[in-house]
Design an enzyme around this catalytic site. Structure first.
Site, PDB file in Angstrom:
ATOM      1  N   LYS A 125       0.822  -1.223   0.000  1.00  0.00           N
ATOM      2  CA  LYS A 125       0.000   0.000   0.000  1.00  0.00           C
ATOM      3  C   LYS A 125       0.849   1.263   0.000  1.00  0.00           C
ATOM      4  O   LYS A 125       0.448   2.290  -0.525  1.00  0.00           O
ATOM      5  CB  LYS A 125      -0.923   0.019   1.226  1.00  0.00           C
ATOM      6  N   LYS A 206      -4.980 -10.444  -6.160  1.00  0.00           N
ATOM      7  CA  LYS A 206      -6.260 -10.616  -5.468  1.00  0.00           C
ATOM      8  C   LYS A 206      -7.296  -9.577  -5.923  1.00  0.00           C
ATOM      9  O   LYS A 206      -6.929  -8.478  -6.345  1.00  0.00           O
ATOM     10  CB  LYS A 206      -6.067 -10.562  -3.942  1.00  0.00           C
ATOM     11  N   LYS A 209     -10.403  -3.657  -3.739  1.00  0.00           N
ATOM     12  CA  LYS A 209     -11.149  -2.415  -3.938  1.00  0.00           C
ATOM     13  C   LYS A 209     -10.252  -1.304  -4.474  1.00  0.00           C
ATOM     14  O   LYS A 209     -10.741  -0.322  -5.005  1.00  0.00           O
ATOM     15  CB  LYS A 209     -11.860  -1.981  -2.654  1.00  0.00           C
TER      16      LYS A 209
HETATM   17  P1  TYM Z   1     -10.500  -5.125   4.542  1.00  0.00           P
HETATM   18  O1  TYM Z   1     -11.507  -4.073   4.824  1.00  0.00           O
HETATM   19  O2  TYM Z   1      -9.438  -4.824   3.538  1.00  0.00           O
HETATM   20  O3  TYM Z   1     -11.212  -6.466   4.068  1.00  0.00           O
HETATM   21  C1  TYM Z   1     -12.307  -7.018   4.774  1.00  0.00           C
HETATM   22  C2  TYM Z   1     -12.223  -8.526   4.751  1.00  0.00           C
HETATM   23  O4  TYM Z   1     -12.275  -9.010   3.399  1.00  0.00           O
HETATM   24  C3  TYM Z   1     -11.190  -9.918   3.171  1.00  0.00           C
HETATM   25  N1  TYM Z   1     -10.781  -9.817   1.755  1.00  0.00           N
HETATM   26  C4  TYM Z   1     -10.739 -10.858   0.905  1.00  0.00           C
HETATM   27  N2  TYM Z   1     -11.011 -12.162   1.093  1.00  0.00           N
HETATM   28  C5  TYM Z   1     -10.874 -12.971   0.019  1.00  0.00           C
HETATM   29  N3  TYM Z   1     -10.475 -12.530  -1.205  1.00  0.00           N
HETATM   30  C6  TYM Z   1     -10.186 -11.238  -1.419  1.00  0.00           C
HETATM   31  N4  TYM Z   1      -9.802 -10.816  -2.624  1.00  0.00           N
HETATM   32  C7  TYM Z   1     -10.308 -10.335  -0.327  1.00  0.00           C
HETATM   33  N5  TYM Z   1     -10.108  -8.997  -0.188  1.00  0.00           N
HETATM   34  C8  TYM Z   1     -10.407  -8.699   1.093  1.00  0.00           C
HETATM   35  C9  TYM Z   1     -10.092  -9.429   4.117  1.00  0.00           C
HETATM   36  O5  TYM Z   1      -9.138 -10.429   4.356  1.00  0.00           O
HETATM   37  C10 TYM Z   1     -10.901  -9.064   5.338  1.00  0.00           C
HETATM   38  O6  TYM Z   1     -11.154 -10.209   6.122  1.00  0.00           O
HETATM   39  N6  TYM Z   1      -7.400  -4.777   8.429  1.00  0.00           N
HETATM   40  C11 TYM Z   1      -8.667  -5.300   7.994  1.00  0.00           C
HETATM   41  C12 TYM Z   1      -9.824  -4.792   8.830  1.00  0.00           C
HETATM   42  C13 TYM Z   1      -9.659  -4.995  10.307  1.00  0.00           C
HETATM   43  C14 TYM Z   1      -9.830  -6.203  11.017  1.00  0.00           C
HETATM   44  C15 TYM Z   1      -9.622  -5.876  12.391  1.00  0.00           C
HETATM   45  C16 TYM Z   1     -10.116  -7.516  10.626  1.00  0.00           C
HETATM   46  C17 TYM Z   1      -9.379  -4.018  11.221  1.00  0.00           C
HETATM   47  N7  TYM Z   1      -9.353  -4.545  12.471  1.00  0.00           N
HETATM   48  C18 TYM Z   1      -9.701  -6.858  13.382  1.00  0.00           C
HETATM   49  C19 TYM Z   1     -10.191  -8.489  11.625  1.00  0.00           C
HETATM   50  C20 TYM Z   1      -9.979  -8.152  12.969  1.00  0.00           C
HETATM   51  C21 TYM Z   1      -8.916  -4.881   6.557  1.00  0.00           C
HETATM   52  O7  TYM Z   1      -8.366  -3.914   6.098  1.00  0.00           O
HETATM   53  O8  TYM Z   1      -9.846  -5.621   5.898  1.00  0.00           O
END
Ligand code: TYM
Length: 348
Positions: A125, A206, A209
């Site tokens: 990022k 992957k 967004k």
């Molecule tokens: P974020 O908002 O980027 O993504 C949310 C969830 O979606 C999953 N994900 C995917 N799974 C499969 N294939 C993909 N292409 C794909 N893209 C995204 C992510 O793995 C995630 O589970 N840091 C985290 C948010 C967060 C969090 C937490 C998660 C903040 N605090 C505590 C768990 C526990 C994030 O940016 O997810």
């Protein structure tokens, strides 16, 4: 309704599950299949706490009006996915101050620069950006605070977040070792299928967004027709056979994964269904994987039609109420953990 019947996370034999999504852009099928669908399965079995992590979203610049809109929309996406606020707690990170307080404490008492320097997501990022916020670098520590405040047992996420959960475990163990036992060490829960949904335009990256082209992803808010078109235009591999082979056929493997998760059919059943269809379609106008892609496009279209009917059925006021109720329910748990931590440090 009493707290227990609402599945309030608290003292109980049920394990606690915590996870979150950032309200930082379009939510896509990867988020749904990798994370949200797994949450829905877990909510009947565990004490589930699902957060909208708005403090994570501001690690990169956001437009204020869009951010406040997206916070509500993410909750609607949780609800449309099937998260039931009677079973699981849904709340907004910035409504519970203990998250940032614990993050600061972990910054000082557990996290090391060397830990954060290893985080691959920051490298991706932060790459090629002129100015990168300190928050973006420190983001995994806030994520650790989110998880550790609730004595979490399980963290259901997609594969891209596994390294952050591992860091959480490291920070928790280090704090416990240096200051005395406070934190439970959480485990990561990653789906066997769907943990890494790949881009439709490039099966080596992957679905994301922040992808440069919308052809990369199926947004949960895409019109069903536009989404079906994206599937029909998705990159495929050479050859003709519909076969799950991650190494030799990564694009077909990705489409099979999406198909299998949405339809409930196994890879074997899908392979069987399309056996021998490749050659018949070679050179046909729909392309060699034509029927397979048409059927998957229809599956995605149907999924989105149903999803979006539910999504549009919730009002902003309902969502605000759910968020307020959720924050009220988790605040005491977070505060209790924070108090224990501060006691250990001599700052209570
Ligand atoms: P974020 O908002 O980027 O993504 C949310 C969830 O979606 C999953 N994900 C995917 N799974 C499969 N294939 C993909 N292409 C794909 N893209 C995204 C992510 O793995 C995630 O589970 N840091 C985290 C948010 C967060 C969090 C937490 C998660 C903040 N605090 C505590 C768990 C526990 C994030 O940016 O997810």
């Amino acid at each position: 309704m009493d707290l227990e019947s609402k599945n309030q996370a608290g003292p109980s034999v049920k394990k606690t599950v915590f996870s979150g999504v950032q309200p930082s852009g379009i939510l896509h099928l990867g988020n749904y299949l990798g994370a949200l669908a797994q949450w829905v399965e877990m909510q009947s079995k565990y004490h589930c706490i699902f957060c909208v992590v708005d403090y994570h979203a501001i690690t990169v610049k956001q437009k204020p009006e869009e951010l406040s809109r997206r916070i509500l929309d993410v909750v609607k996406i949780y609800l449309a996915s099937g998260i039931n606020p009677e079973k699981a707690v849904i709340f907004r990170q910035s409504d519970v101050k203990a998250h940032v307080e614990l993050a600061w404490i972990l910054n000082c008492a557990a996290a090391r620069m060397a830990d954060l320097n290893k985080m691959t997501q920051f490298k991706e990022k932060g790459a090629n950006k002129e100015s990168v916020s300190v928050g973006l670098f420190d983001y995994p520590v806030l994520m650790a605070a989110d998880i550790l405040l609730y004595n979490t047992d399980l963290v259901p996420v997609g594969e891209d977040q596994v390294q952050h959960v591992e860091l959480t475990r490291t920070l928790a163990s280090r704090f416990n070792r240096d200051y005395g036992q406070v934190f439970k060490i959480p485990a990561v829960a990653v789906r066997k299928q769907g943990a890494r949904i790949m881009g439709l335009d490039d099966p080596t990256k992957k679905m994301s967004k922040s992808a440069s082209s919308p052809a990369n992803y199926i947004a949960l808010t895409d019109t069903p027709e536009a989404a079906a078109k994206k599937i029909k235009r998705a990159v495929t591999d050479s050859g003709k056979e519909i076969k799950f082979d991650q190494n030799k056929k990564p694009a077909i493997a990705n489409l099979l994964t999406i198909y299998s998760l949405l339809s409930g059919l196994s890879f074997k059943e899908l392979e069987e269904k399309y056996r021998g269809q490749g050659p018949a379609y070679a050179g046909a106008s729909a392309g060699k994987y034509g029927e397979f892609k048409n059927d998957l496009a229809e599956e995605v279209r149907k999924f989105l039609v149903e999803f979006q009917i539910k999504y549009r059925g919730f009002t902003d006021d309902e969502v605000r109420e759910i968020l307020q109720d959720g924050a009220d329910r988790v605040r005491p748990i977070a505060q209790e953990t924070l108090n224990k931590v501060k006691n250990k440090l001599g700052i209570n």
